[in-house]
Design an enzyme around this catalytic site. Structure first.
Site, mmCIF file in Angstrom:
data_model
loop_
_atom_site.group_PDB
_atom_site.id
_atom_site.type_symbol
_atom_site.label_atom_id
_atom_site.label_comp_id
_atom_site.label_asym_id
_atom_site.label_seq_id
_atom_site.Cartn_x
_atom_site.Cartn_y
_atom_site.Cartn_z
ATOM 1 N N ARG A 100 -22.033 -53.111 -25.994
ATOM 2 C CA ARG A 100 -21.437 -52.018 -26.769
ATOM 3 C C ARG A 100 -20.121 -52.403 -27.429
ATOM 4 O O ARG A 100 -19.880 -52.072 -28.595
ATOM 5 C CB ARG A 100 -21.234 -50.793 -25.859
ATOM 6 N N LYS A 135 -2.673 -47.873 -42.866
ATOM 7 C CA LYS A 135 -3.544 -46.777 -42.416
ATOM 8 C C LYS A 135 -4.732 -47.367 -41.659
ATOM 9 O O LYS A 135 -5.881 -47.344 -42.108
ATOM 10 C CB LYS A 135 -4.008 -45.938 -43.599
ATOM 11 N N LYS A 167 10.079 -45.789 -49.431
ATOM 12 C CA LYS A 167 9.223 -44.732 -49.954
ATOM 13 C C LYS A 167 10.025 -43.441 -50.104
ATOM 14 O O LYS A 167 11.244 -43.421 -49.871
ATOM 15 C CB LYS A 167 8.019 -44.564 -49.033
ATOM 16 N N GLU A 197 8.984 -47.494 -53.952
ATOM 17 C CA GLU A 197 7.966 -46.593 -54.492
ATOM 18 C C GLU A 197 8.621 -45.653 -55.501
ATOM 19 O O GLU A 197 9.642 -45.022 -55.200
ATOM 20 C CB GLU A 197 7.344 -45.792 -53.348
ATOM 21 N N ASP A 218 3.346 -44.890 -57.864
ATOM 22 C CA ASP A 218 2.542 -44.054 -56.978
ATOM 23 C C ASP A 218 2.025 -42.804 -57.675
ATOM 24 O O ASP A 218 2.800 -42.010 -58.202
ATOM 25 C CB ASP A 218 3.375 -43.656 -55.752
#
Length: 290
Positions: A100, A135, A167, A197, A218
């Site tokens: 598994r 992410k 950011k 950004e 962005d």
């Protein structure tokens, strides 16, 4: 293993096996004779790009060093439904203990490689690099970023420690782009780059004036992004330009044609369907598994 940290991978495999096996596989221990030997045939059940075969081998080796693992297909290879990608021979109990975890990793990583390949194929003729983001699944970043490379993509920064990426929230916290970049420049070594950004031309102008090394455009509409790229390249051609925001297979080519150097895509790792892969004991190897 394409520059994988083997020592870290071994530690993770041990932890994952402990999570799954615990004190022992009570089903296999109670139903399978200790002397039983088998061959597990690992095969894919849908088309895709394979990633993780050496990692599956490492899982079985950790479970039982006496198991004999034979890869039939290497990572990065396009596979079709029915393709046999590996066999593992030895203790039946050991094969079932590792099954598994090995399949979970193979399926997840092959899904990422398959999705990455689908994106890269759309812009293969253009001078743009597709990169992942942070992410990722906690505990799987090392492997998920590896799978992106297998699929033909590239890696953005690995973590918070290897690049400065200013950011919107950093700008708010510092007070301005200028303040954030100047503070970062004083704190980091000269070998580290600073990315900023920006969301509009006012922010772009500030990022240019303060001397950002990389500028991320962005969520800009294509026409605005193309204009921003032209401004950057005319004034500071050394700056790397990154495009980001709502990227899909349907929109990526339009973004690439704006002239950006890099396109970052979070969904390469955070919204991926696993490739369907199975292991069958003692199946006829000449079977197509169709």
């Amino acid at each position: 293993m394409h520059n994988l940290n083997k020592r870290l991978l071994a530690q993770q495999i041990q932890a994952w096996l402990q999570e799954d096996v615990g004190a022992g596989d009570v089903t296999s221990l109670s139903t399978i004779p200790v002397a039983s030997k088998s061959t597990g045939i690992i095969h894919v059940k849908q088309d895709g790009i394979l990633a993780g075969i050496s990692i599956a081998e490492a899982v079985f080796a950790e479970v039982d060093p006496k198991l004999q693992f034979k890869a039939e297909v290497m990572d990065g290879t396009p596979v079709t439904k029915g393709t046999i990608i590996a066999t593992v021979t030895g203790s039946t109990r050991s094969i079932l203990i590792g099954e598994r975890l090995a399949l979970n990793l193979l399926q997840r990583l092959s899904g990422i490689a398959t999705k990455t390949h689908a994106f890269t194929a759309v812009v293969a003729d253009l001078p743009v690099r597709l990169v992942d983001t942070r992410k990722t699944t906690p505990g799987l970043r090392l492997l998920e970023k590896y799978a992106v490379r297998v699929g033909g993509g590239h890696n953005h920064r690995f973590g918070l420690y290897d690049a400065v990426m200013i950011k919107d929230n950093h700008i708010k916290g510092a007070g301005s782009i200028t303040a954030a970049v100047q503070a970062a420049r004083e704190a980091i070594p000269h070998t580290m780059k600073i990315e900023v950004e920006v969301e509009d031309f006012m922010q772009l102008e500030e990022a240019l004036q303060v001397g950002a090394d990389i500028i991320m455009l962005d969520n800009m509409p294509p026409a605005q992004m193309k204009e921003a790229v032209a401004v950057i390249k005319s004034r500071a051609p050394h700056i790397i330009v990154e495009g980001s925001g709502s990227v899909s297979p349907q929109t990526i080519r339009v973004m690439a044609e704006t002239g950006v150097d890099i396109i970052s895509i979070g969904q390469l790792t955070y919204s991926v369907a696993a490739l369907d892969i199975s292991l069958d004991l003692n199946a006829r190897k000449e079977s197509t598994f169709a």
